[in-house]
Scaffold this active site. Sequence first.
Site, PDB file in Angstrom:
ATOM      1  N   HIS A  14     -46.200  37.667  26.064  1.00  0.00           N
ATOM      2  CA  HIS A  14     -45.869  37.086  27.380  1.00  0.00           C
ATOM      3  C   HIS A  14     -46.723  38.279  28.144  1.00  0.00           C
ATOM      4  CE1 HIS A  14     -43.873  34.654  30.664  1.00  0.00           C
ATOM      5  NE2 HIS A  14     -44.435  35.431  31.177  1.00  0.00           N
ATOM      6  N   GLU A 202     -36.322  32.091  35.792  1.00  0.00           N
ATOM      7  CA  GLU A 202     -36.702  33.659  36.306  1.00  0.00           C
ATOM      8  C   GLU A 202     -36.316  33.305  37.743  1.00  0.00           C
ATOM      9  OE1 GLU A 202     -40.847  34.023  36.380  1.00  0.00           O
ATOM     10  OE2 GLU A 202     -40.547  36.337  36.462  1.00  0.00           O
ATOM     11  N   ASP A 280     -45.338  41.016  30.340  1.00  0.00           N
ATOM     12  CA  ASP A 280     -45.661  40.308  31.329  1.00  0.00           C
ATOM     13  C   ASP A 280     -47.076  40.789  32.309  1.00  0.00           C
ATOM     14  OD1 ASP A 280     -45.102  37.923  33.287  1.00  0.00           O
ATOM     15  OD2 ASP A 280     -43.521  38.898  34.049  1.00  0.00           O
TER      16      ASP A 280
END
Length: 340
Positions: A14, A202, A280
Site C-alpha cells: 500500500h 479508515e 501508504d
Amino acid sequence: MTNRMLALPKVDLHLHLDGSVLPATIIDLAREAGERLPAEEPGQLLPYMRVEGECKSLIEYLNKFRFVGQFLHTPYSLERAAYEVVEQASAQNCLYIEVRFAPQLHRKLGLTVEDAIHYVVRGLQQGERDFGVMARCIAICLRGHSEEFNREVIRAASLYLGKGVVAVDLAGAEAAFPAELYRDIFAMARERGLPITIHAGEAAGAASVRTAVELLGANRVGHGVRMREDSAVVELIRRGRIPLELCPISNLQTKAVDCLSSYPIRDYFDKGILVTVNTDNLTVSDTTITKEYELLHAKLGFSEEEVGRIAMYGAEAAFVKGAEKKELLARFGQQLALWQ
Ligand SMILES: [Zn+2]
C-alpha cells in the site's frame, strides 16, 4: 535495532505514488515546467509535502497531495516518480512493491488514462531492472469521480493486467462517498478479471469494510482499522482470509485511531487475521517500511518471530500471480530464513 528491521525482507503493498515523490524531484520538475515553488531547497520544500505530527482528518492529509500532484502530468514526471519509488524501496530491503496511483489525476497536459498507466509502469519496470525489486502498479478509481471517469480507469487497467498492473483500487473521501455508489464499476473490474483492493475502514466505520467486501468484492482491504467497531465485520474478514493493508504511521496521522495504544493490529493478529504492514506515503507520512516494522517491534509488542510472520503475510498477499508469485515467495522465504 534499526539494522535488524532493515535486514528483514519486506514487501510494501500500500504505497501511493504521489505521496512518495522526493522533494528534490519536485524542484527539478518545477524548474522544467517553468513554475515557481515556495522554496527551492529540498529541506525547505518538505513542509509543503508532508504532515507534521498528527493532522485533524483524512481530508487535511489528502490536501498534501494537491501540491505534488500539479507536477505529475508529463510522461517524464510519472516515469521518474515511479522509478524513484522503486529505488527508495530497494534501500529498505523491500523485495516487492505495489505502487498505486489515480490515472485521472494526471491528465492536465493531455495524457490519456492509458498513457498515464503506461509511463508509471515503464518507470516501475526500469526500477525493477536496475534495483532488483519486483514492482507492480495498482490503478485507483476515485470516490467522487463520475462513473465514466472510473470506467475509463477499469478499461485501461484491464489492458495492462499481467503487464505491469496487478489490481484496481478505490480511494478518496470515504465518509462522503460510500462504496455502494461504485458497485457497477467494480462489477466491471471483476468481469475483466482484475483483483480488487478498496480503501475502507479508515475515515468511515465497519459498515464501509463490509460493503467493500460484500458488494464490491474486495480481495484485500486498504486499512480496515475501524472494522473493530463491529465484531461481525471482524469475523467476516477473518473467515474470508481477506488481508488488511495496515499503514500504522499514516493511520495515526489521519486519526483512524486516537493513539498508538488503541491501534488494533495486535488484536487482529491474535485473532488470526492476515495483517500486512505498509507505508501508504513515504514523503507525506515521513516514513519508510523499516520504520513501520520498528514501530511494530518496539511499541506494539510484536516479537521478532511475529514480525517475520507479518512480513510473510505481506508476501503471500501480493497480487502478482503465477510463476512470478512463486518466485517471490521462494526468494522471500529464503531471505526470511536467513534473517531468523
Ligand atoms: Zn492509501
